[in-house]
Every structure is written in structure tokens, then in C-alpha cells.
Scaffold this motif. Structure first.
Motif, mmCIF file in Angstrom:
data_model
loop_
_atom_site.group_PDB
_atom_site.id
_atom_site.type_symbol
_atom_site.label_atom_id
_atom_site.label_comp_id
_atom_site.label_asym_id
_atom_site.label_seq_id
_atom_site.Cartn_x
_atom_site.Cartn_y
_atom_site.Cartn_z
ATOM 1 N N GLY A 122 0.746 -1.186 0.166
ATOM 2 C CA GLY A 122 -0.170 0.004 -0.006
ATOM 3 C C GLY A 122 0.861 1.283 -0.011
ATOM 4 N N ILE A 123 0.229 2.206 0.373
ATOM 5 C CA ILE A 123 0.790 3.847 0.662
ATOM 6 C C ILE A 123 1.037 4.042 2.078
ATOM 7 C CG2 ILE A 123 1.006 5.680 -0.627
ATOM 8 C CD1 ILE A 123 -0.773 4.891 -2.748
ATOM 9 N N VAL A 124 1.959 4.793 2.303
ATOM 10 C CA VAL A 124 1.853 5.491 3.657
ATOM 11 C C VAL A 124 2.308 6.974 3.566
ATOM 12 C CG1 VAL A 124 2.576 3.439 4.953
ATOM 13 C CG2 VAL A 124 4.418 4.794 4.238
ATOM 14 N N TRP A 125 1.628 7.884 4.445
ATOM 15 C CA TRP A 125 1.710 9.341 4.487
ATOM 16 C C TRP A 125 2.427 9.560 5.707
ATOM 17 C CZ3 TRP A 125 -2.240 7.130 1.826
ATOM 18 C CH2 TRP A 125 -2.373 7.420 0.537
ATOM 19 N N PRO A 126 3.861 9.593 6.019
ATOM 20 C CA PRO A 126 4.449 10.032 7.449
ATOM 21 C C PRO A 126 3.971 11.457 7.541
ATOM 22 C CG PRO A 126 5.895 8.629 6.002
ATOM 23 C CD PRO A 126 4.769 9.030 5.097
ATOM 24 N N VAL A 127 3.827 12.046 8.772
ATOM 25 C CA VAL A 127 3.410 13.362 8.919
ATOM 26 C C VAL A 127 4.476 13.850 9.961
ATOM 27 C CG1 VAL A 127 1.921 14.917 9.817
ATOM 28 C CG2 VAL A 127 1.016 12.943 8.568
ATOM 29 N N TRP A 128 5.235 14.686 9.736
ATOM 30 C CA TRP A 128 6.490 15.291 10.397
ATOM 31 C C TRP A 128 6.102 16.721 11.227
ATOM 32 C CZ3 TRP A 128 11.522 13.192 11.216
ATOM 33 C CH2 TRP A 128 11.760 12.002 10.844
ATOM 34 N N ALA A 129 6.636 16.959 12.194
ATOM 35 C CA ALA A 129 6.676 18.290 12.978
ATOM 36 C C ALA A 129 7.815 18.449 13.701
ATOM 37 C CB ALA A 129 5.188 18.457 13.490
ATOM 38 N N ALA A 130 8.562 19.428 13.828
ATOM 39 C CA ALA A 130 9.493 19.670 14.500
ATOM 40 C C ALA A 130 10.548 18.774 14.627
ATOM 41 C CB ALA A 130 9.135 19.965 16.172
ATOM 42 N N GLY A 131 10.925 17.977 13.446
ATOM 43 C CA GLY A 131 11.969 17.287 13.349
ATOM 44 C C GLY A 131 11.663 15.760 13.745
ATOM 45 N N ARG A 132 10.462 15.554 14.018
ATOM 46 C CA ARG A 132 10.031 14.155 14.306
ATOM 47 C C ARG A 132 8.751 13.778 13.847
ATOM 48 N NH1 ARG A 132 6.832 13.463 19.694
ATOM 49 N NH2 ARG A 132 5.837 15.473 19.902
ATOM 50 N N GLN A 133 8.495 12.457 13.613
ATOM 51 C CA GLN A 133 7.307 11.956 13.222
ATOM 52 C C GLN A 133 6.194 11.850 14.108
ATOM 53 O OE1 GLN A 133 7.443 8.244 10.941
ATOM 54 N NE2 GLN A 133 5.175 8.184 10.465
ATOM 55 N N ALA A 135 2.485 11.352 13.063
ATOM 56 C CA ALA A 135 1.399 10.514 12.681
ATOM 57 C C ALA A 135 1.733 10.003 11.264
ATOM 58 C CB ALA A 135 0.280 11.624 12.477
ATOM 59 N N GLN A 136 0.968 9.084 11.127
ATOM 60 C CA GLN A 136 0.926 8.284 9.709
ATOM 61 C C GLN A 136 -0.527 7.975 9.211
ATOM 62 O OE1 GLN A 136 4.336 5.723 9.050
ATOM 63 N NE2 GLN A 136 3.056 4.066 8.901
ATOM 64 N N ILE A 137 -0.681 8.316 7.998
ATOM 65 C CA ILE A 137 -1.695 7.818 7.259
ATOM 66 C C ILE A 137 -1.698 6.465 6.232
ATOM 67 C CG2 ILE A 137 -3.466 8.476 5.609
ATOM 68 C CD1 ILE A 137 -2.927 11.498 6.552
ATOM 69 N N GLU A 138 -2.358 5.306 6.285
ATOM 70 C CA GLU A 138 -1.997 4.399 5.710
ATOM 71 C C GLU A 138 -3.324 3.921 4.751
ATOM 72 O OE1 GLU A 138 0.592 2.649 9.443
ATOM 73 O OE2 GLU A 138 -1.345 1.660 8.707
ATOM 74 N N LYS A 139 -2.993 3.455 3.590
ATOM 75 C CA LYS A 139 -3.819 3.028 2.760
ATOM 76 C C LYS A 139 -3.688 1.849 2.027
ATOM 77 C CE LYS A 139 -6.923 5.487 -0.838
ATOM 78 N NZ LYS A 139 -6.836 4.286 -1.965
ATOM 79 N N GLY A 140 -4.573 0.754 1.687
ATOM 80 C CA GLY A 140 -4.219 -0.320 1.174
ATOM 81 C C GLY A 140 -4.289 -0.259 -0.417
ATOM 82 N N THR A 141 -4.199 -1.220 -1.154
ATOM 83 C CA THR A 141 -4.056 -1.214 -2.576
ATOM 84 C C THR A 141 -5.355 -1.591 -3.197
ATOM 85 O OG1 THR A 141 -3.516 -3.535 -2.593
ATOM 86 C CG2 THR A 141 -1.662 -2.063 -2.769
ATOM 87 N N THR A 142 -6.455 -2.053 -2.531
ATOM 88 C CA THR A 142 -7.646 -2.249 -3.147
ATOM 89 C C THR A 142 -8.927 -1.333 -2.441
ATOM 90 O OG1 THR A 142 -7.165 -4.632 -3.041
ATOM 91 C CG2 THR A 142 -9.364 -4.227 -3.475
ATOM 92 N N VAL A 143 -9.481 -0.940 -3.669
ATOM 93 C CA VAL A 143 -10.752 0.205 -3.376
ATOM 94 C C VAL A 143 -11.841 -0.578 -4.115
ATOM 95 C CG1 VAL A 143 -11.702 2.420 -3.598
ATOM 96 C CG2 VAL A 143 -9.139 2.120 -3.181
ATOM 97 N N ARG A 144 -12.988 -0.567 -3.050
ATOM 98 C CA ARG A 144 -14.270 -1.274 -3.790
ATOM 99 C C ARG A 144 -15.292 -0.132 -3.862
ATOM 100 N NH1 ARG A 144 -13.735 -6.717 -3.710
ATOM 101 N NH2 ARG A 144 -12.080 -7.380 -2.345
ATOM 102 N N ASP A 145 -15.954 -0.203 -4.938
ATOM 103 C CA ASP A 145 -17.000 0.879 -5.213
ATOM 104 C C ASP A 145 -16.637 2.151 -5.165
ATOM 105 O OD1 ASP A 145 -18.631 -1.312 -5.667
ATOM 106 O OD2 ASP A 145 -19.207 -1.376 -3.636
ATOM 107 N N ASN A 146 -15.313 2.472 -5.359
ATOM 108 C CA ASN A 146 -14.763 3.817 -5.124
ATOM 109 C C ASN A 146 -14.914 4.530 -3.619
ATOM 110 O OD1 ASN A 146 -14.367 4.233 -7.684
ATOM 111 N ND2 ASN A 146 -16.025 5.542 -8.391
ATOM 112 N N LEU A 147 -15.027 3.554 -2.728
ATOM 113 C CA LEU A 147 -15.075 4.074 -1.335
ATOM 114 C C LEU A 147 -13.676 3.783 -0.554
ATOM 115 C CD1 LEU A 147 -18.518 2.272 -0.328
ATOM 116 C CD2 LEU A 147 -18.060 4.764 -0.901
ATOM 117 N N ASP A 148 -13.017 4.859 -0.487
ATOM 118 C CA ASP A 148 -11.350 4.514 0.217
ATOM 119 C C ASP A 148 -11.606 4.544 1.578
ATOM 120 O OD1 ASP A 148 -9.720 5.428 -2.351
ATOM 121 O OD2 ASP A 148 -11.064 7.264 -2.283
ATOM 122 N N ALA A 149 -10.487 3.958 2.059
ATOM 123 C CA ALA A 149 -10.321 3.644 3.532
ATOM 124 C C ALA A 149 -8.816 4.079 4.110
ATOM 125 C CB ALA A 149 -10.831 2.265 4.013
#
Length: 216
Positions: A122-133, A135-149
Motif C-alpha cells: 500500500g501507501i503510507v503518508w508520514p506526518v512530521w513536525a519539529a523534526g520528528r514523526q 502521525a502516519q496515514i496508511e492506505k491499502g491497494t484495493t478500493v471497492r465501489d470507489n470507497l477509500d479507506a
């Protein structure tokens, strides 16, 4: 802290539910999902926030170095008061190498979100502030009926709030499928990141280490 942002409606409008431990803690609505730059209303815990496209002069990027150019600027408001903004930017990581990222300021705190493709994981989106991580957002490779999770892991409620806002922004920017109505559809996609500077932003252990920590 872990939570999920799940899309429940896709088409001329887009709706999302925010879940924590199976309980609903928020919801979001893009009423004009057929238009680029449509607004979003987010009800998160006891707060109502909004994301709104902030159109800029068409020539704003002319003559600027690439690191100073901005794309798709949005403002963030809470209770009608502006509390932040976000936009897409470019960073230079070598003489000929660049990568895109999202810059955000929330409650006066600057944050940066990076996209890292892990192929079949899948894809990850690390979120950084003040030189450290933070938060992180994660998404898989499969989407059904255009409904992202998405799965969001964060270091506390403030960082979770920031991550939810960033998640809605990236969905509007990259996965909106504006105006499309899908029935019994399955879509699979894979992204692999090779840029070393971007890959360095990703910590494989962050998901498991995220624990409550208040404040930015």
C-alpha cells in the motif's frame, strides 16, 4: 492512537466516517464532489472544522524558486475562525532530484506530510513536525465501489486531528474520482517509491509505537 477514515458515499458528493475503536468520533462531507476545490465540513469529536479552497492569482508561481511554489492551497477553519492552511509543495533533494509533499500549518504549528509507496503493502503518508514523526496515514491497494479507506496512527488527540484533516485533503487531491458512480467495482493500484530522501521519512515501526501523547 489509532483511528480509521472510511468513505461511505462516492459520487456527486463524498461522505466519510471517522472511527476509533469501532466508535464514531467524526464525519466529513464534500457536498460538491464533482468540482475541484469543493469545500469540506468535518465534525470531529466536539468541534466543527471546514476545509476550503483558497484560489490564488494564476501567476503566483512565476519567477519563484521551485521550493517556494505552492499548489492547491486550502484554509482550515474552526468555529468560523481560521486556524490553519495547507498546500502542495516541491522539495529539492539533489541537483536534479525533487519530490512533492504537503505543507500544513495548524494552530501555529508547521507540519509536513510525505507520500511513500510500498508496492503491494500500500501507501503510507508520514506526518512530521519539529523534526520528528507525529502521525502516519496508511492506505491499502484495493478500493471497492470507489470507497477509500485509511488507517491513521498518531501520538495523541491533537496529532490525530491534524492527520484527519490531512487525510481528507489528500483524498480530495488524489482519490476524489469526481462525479463517478461505481457499482460492484474493484480497483487495485500499486505505487513504489525509489527516492531515498522520501523513503527516509518512513519509519516501519511507527505504527506499532504510536501511543497517547498530548499536544503538538
Amino acid at each position: 492512537m489509532l483511528c480509521e477514515v472510511k468513505q461511505t458515499v462516492s459520487g456527486l458528493r463524498a461522505e466519510f466516517t471517522v472511527l476509533e475503536g469501532g466508535q464514531t468520533i467524526g464525519s466529513a462531507l464534500f457536498p460538491d464532489n464533482f468540482l475541484f476545490g469543493g469545500p469540506c465540513v468535518l465534525r470531529y469529536r466536539d468541534e466543527e472544522l471546514s476545509l476550503r479552497y483558497d484560489p490564488q492569482p494564476p501567476l503566483r508561481n512565476l519567477g519563484r524558486p521551485v521550493e517556494e511554489r505552492t499548489w492547491a492551497p486550502y484554509t482550515v477553519a474552526s468555529g468560523g475562525q481560521r486556524v490553519g492552511e495547507m498546500c502542495d509543495k516541491m522539495a529539492r533533494c539533489g541537483l536534479f532530484s525533487r519530490y512533492g509533499y504537503t505543507a500544513m500549518t495548524l494552530d501555529g504549528v508547521p507540519l509536513e506530510m510525505f507520500e511513500v509507496g510500498l508496492g503491494k503493502e500500500g501507501i503510507v503518508w508520514p506526518v512530521w513536525a519539529a523534526g520528528r514523526q507525529i502521525a502516519q496515514i496508511e492506505k491499502g491497494t484495493t478500493v471497492r465501489d470507489n470507497l477509500d479507506a485509511y488507517t491513521l496512527c498518531s501520538l495523541g488527540e491533537w496529532t490525530q486531528r491534524a492527520a484527519v484533516l490531512l487525510c481528507l485533503y489528500l483524498d480530495a487531491r488524489a482519490f476524489a474520482r469526481r462525479g463517478q458512480i461505481a457499482v460492484a467495482s474493484v480497483e487495485k493500484s500499486y505505487l513504489v517509491t525509489f527516492n531515498k530522501a522520501l523513503k527516509a521519512k518512513y519509519d516501519p515501526g511507527f505504527h506499532h509505537r504510536a501511543a497517547p501523547l498530548q499536544g503538538p
